[in-house]
Enzyme design. Sequence first.
Site, short mmCIF file in Angstrom:
data_model
loop_
_atom_site.label_atom_id
_atom_site.label_comp_id
_atom_site.label_asym_id
_atom_site.label_seq_id
_atom_site.Cartn_x
_atom_site.Cartn_y
_atom_site.Cartn_z
N HIS A 267 0.85 -1.19 0.00
CA HIS A 267 0.00 0.00 0.00
C HIS A 267 0.89 1.25 0.00
CE1 HIS A 267 -3.23 2.67 0.59
NE2 HIS A 267 -3.71 2.28 1.75
N HIS A 306 -0.85 0.08 -11.67
CA HIS A 306 -1.77 0.43 -10.59
C HIS A 306 -3.03 -0.40 -10.75
CE1 HIS A 306 -4.29 2.86 -7.91
NE2 HIS A 306 -3.16 3.35 -7.44
N ASP A 362 4.02 6.82 -6.89
CA ASP A 362 5.24 6.51 -6.13
C ASP A 362 6.51 6.58 -6.96
OD1 ASP A 362 4.12 6.08 -3.63
OD2 ASP A 362 3.37 4.12 -4.27
N1 ACO Z 1 6.38 -4.29 -13.71
C1 ACO Z 1 6.30 -5.28 -14.60
N2 ACO Z 1 5.18 -5.94 -14.90
C2 ACO Z 1 4.07 -5.58 -14.25
C3 ACO Z 1 4.05 -4.55 -13.29
C4 ACO Z 1 5.27 -3.88 -13.03
N3 ACO Z 1 5.33 -2.88 -12.14
N4 ACO Z 1 2.80 -4.40 -12.79
C5 ACO Z 1 2.06 -5.31 -13.42
N5 ACO Z 1 2.81 -6.03 -14.29
C6 ACO Z 1 2.35 -7.07 -15.23
C7 ACO Z 1 2.04 -8.36 -14.49
O1 ACO Z 1 3.18 -9.21 -14.45
C8 ACO Z 1 0.94 -8.91 -15.34
O2 ACO Z 1 1.51 -9.46 -16.51
P1 ACO Z 1 0.89 -10.80 -17.18
O3 ACO Z 1 -0.49 -10.41 -17.63
O4 ACO Z 1 1.82 -11.17 -18.29
O5 ACO Z 1 0.85 -11.83 -16.06
C9 ACO Z 1 0.13 -7.68 -15.77
O6 ACO Z 1 1.10 -6.61 -15.75
C10 ACO Z 1 -1.02 -7.33 -14.84
O7 ACO Z 1 -0.53 -7.29 -13.51
P2 ACO Z 1 -1.40 -7.48 -12.19
O8 ACO Z 1 -0.49 -7.92 -11.09
O9 ACO Z 1 -2.60 -8.33 -12.51
O10 ACO Z 1 -1.93 -6.01 -11.93
P3 ACO Z 1 -2.57 -5.50 -10.58
O11 ACO Z 1 -3.56 -4.49 -10.98
O12 ACO Z 1 -3.04 -6.62 -9.72
O13 ACO Z 1 -1.32 -4.87 -9.83
C11 ACO Z 1 0.15 -3.32 -8.84
C12 ACO Z 1 -1.18 -3.52 -9.56
C13 ACO Z 1 0.22 -4.18 -7.55
C14 ACO Z 1 0.30 -1.86 -8.43
C15 ACO Z 1 1.31 -3.75 -9.79
O14 ACO Z 1 1.24 -2.99 -10.99
C16 ACO Z 1 2.68 -3.62 -9.15
O15 ACO Z 1 3.12 -4.54 -8.47
N6 ACO Z 1 3.38 -2.47 -9.38
C17 ACO Z 1 4.66 -2.24 -8.77
C18 ACO Z 1 4.49 -1.81 -7.31
C19 ACO Z 1 3.97 -0.39 -7.19
O16 ACO Z 1 4.47 0.53 -7.82
N7 ACO Z 1 2.97 -0.22 -6.31
C20 ACO Z 1 2.44 1.14 -6.00
C21 ACO Z 1 1.03 1.26 -6.44
S1 ACO Z 1 0.50 2.93 -6.14
C22 ACO Z 1 -0.02 2.96 -4.51
O17 ACO Z 1 -0.36 1.97 -3.94
C23 ACO Z 1 -0.03 4.27 -3.79
#
Ligand code: ACO
Length: 428
Positions: A267, A306, A362
């Site tokens: 988060h 996100h 972020d």
């Molecule tokens: N880098 C590389 N690949 C990614 C990333 C990333 N940052 N985020 C998602 N993906 C890919 C996943 O591997 C997945 O690929 P696939 O379809 O081939 O399996 C696809 O994109 C979808 O990803 P999900 O995990 O289903 O997306 P979700 O909406 O559940 O996740 C999240 C969102 C957790 C923010 C994710 O994008 C992530 O981990 N980002 C990095 C961490 C981050 O920056 N978090 C801050 C969020 S902002 C906040 O909370 C204030």
Amino acid sequence: MPDTLSITDNRTGKKYEIPVEHDAIKALELRKIKVKEDDFGLMTYDPALMNTASVKSRITFIDGDKGILRYRGYPIEQLAEKCTSFLEVAYLILAGDLPAKNQLEQWRQNVKLHTFVHENIKKLMEGFRYDAHPMGMFISTIAALSTFYPEAKEVMNQDVRQKQIFRLIGKVPTIAAFTFRHTKGMPYNYPDNELTYAGNFLSMMFKIGESYKVNPVLEHALTVLFILHADHEQNCSANVMRSVGSSHIDPYSACAAAAAALWGPLHGGANEAVLQMLDEIGSMQNVPSFIKSVKDGKGRLMGFGHRVYKNYDPRAKVIKRLAYEVFEVTGKNPNLEIALELERIALEDEYFVKRKLYPNVDFYSGLIYQAMGFPMDFFPVLFAIPRTAGWLAQWQEHILDPEQKISRPRQIYLGPSERNWLPIEKRP
Ligand code: ACO
């Protein structure tokens, strides 16, 4: 065309008409769907509440596909650019509209009356170990406030509620700054009510001796960062605030629970992860190989993607501009160039484009905080200060909503059915 949903239960052949309102059906309507008269009725199964609206809210609007964020209807870009103080936005979020001049003045006065903490709160904080995590201290101290203001439990009394709102918004910067001074072994600085909300916070953090002057560029940058983080509708910590608050506990205890949720790395902790990633990459020439490793599934590009935004996070755009203003004062963060190069490559790369992965709030915020002299473990505390306004608005809306009750989800029980107790010597 009627605003209804027709459902045929293939188990029984029975048909049901369910009203659709605001593009949603009431989950309780499904309970009418039964095979036998004494069945419990149909439920929905929605782990992580991915497709369940649990509230009707008038506070914050997000359209993730279009990259829109609005507080009470006002676009975040306008609020970040035009509002000169965080308290103006806190008022907007809590009261529902931008304040008139006299309302803002009154609101400021009320908050300023509550910036100091009881001396025993200070003593309590002095009891933490020298290496205590600032967020652990922050959460515990917010919870401890409930013991100083026992009347706060009268949550349905409007005057009492309002007073705790003033107190919490007034005191969170003070408690936050005390946690920082504690970890540095420095004397705590008391609030200076002549300064702005952000200016006073910077002064409590960094003042040594009497000569400290708040830098106006950094004060402005912190004001904007506070505005950008003030609310984000039904995120994990807002949901905790509402859920805990639904038991009618006092707002200090509920805020402490919400802050605990915010502390989790999924988060509020991602900006720290961004800085660690940039340090790991180390130099510009390592960026392409890092991107390749992400595409090969060896880790994520932190600060990208996100759950809700499938477009550029509107807050990230504002923060990126702000970074340049801050670096004019503090000198450039050496990791900025790596971040810019990562962003440039990722925004052109099919892997990221196809998955709609854009920079989130972020991606740049950690770089700014670091340049301003905030340590990494303090980042979640910086998030919690402005978010307190959002939590309080969500909490107040929740407990005043006649459709709400104590939060209590259902479960699908998959454990053993009834069985008899056995003496220990007969157990397998
Ligand atoms: N880098 C590389 N690949 C990614 C990333 C990333 N940052 N985020 C998602 N993906 C890919 C996943 O591997 C997945 O690929 P696939 O379809 O081939 O399996 C696809 O994109 C979808 O990803 P999900 O995990 O289903 O997306 P979700 O909406 O559940 O996740 C999240 C969102 C957790 C923010 C994710 O994008 C992530 O981990 N980002 C990095 C961490 C981050 O920056 N978090 C801050 C969020 S902002 C906040 O909370 C204030």
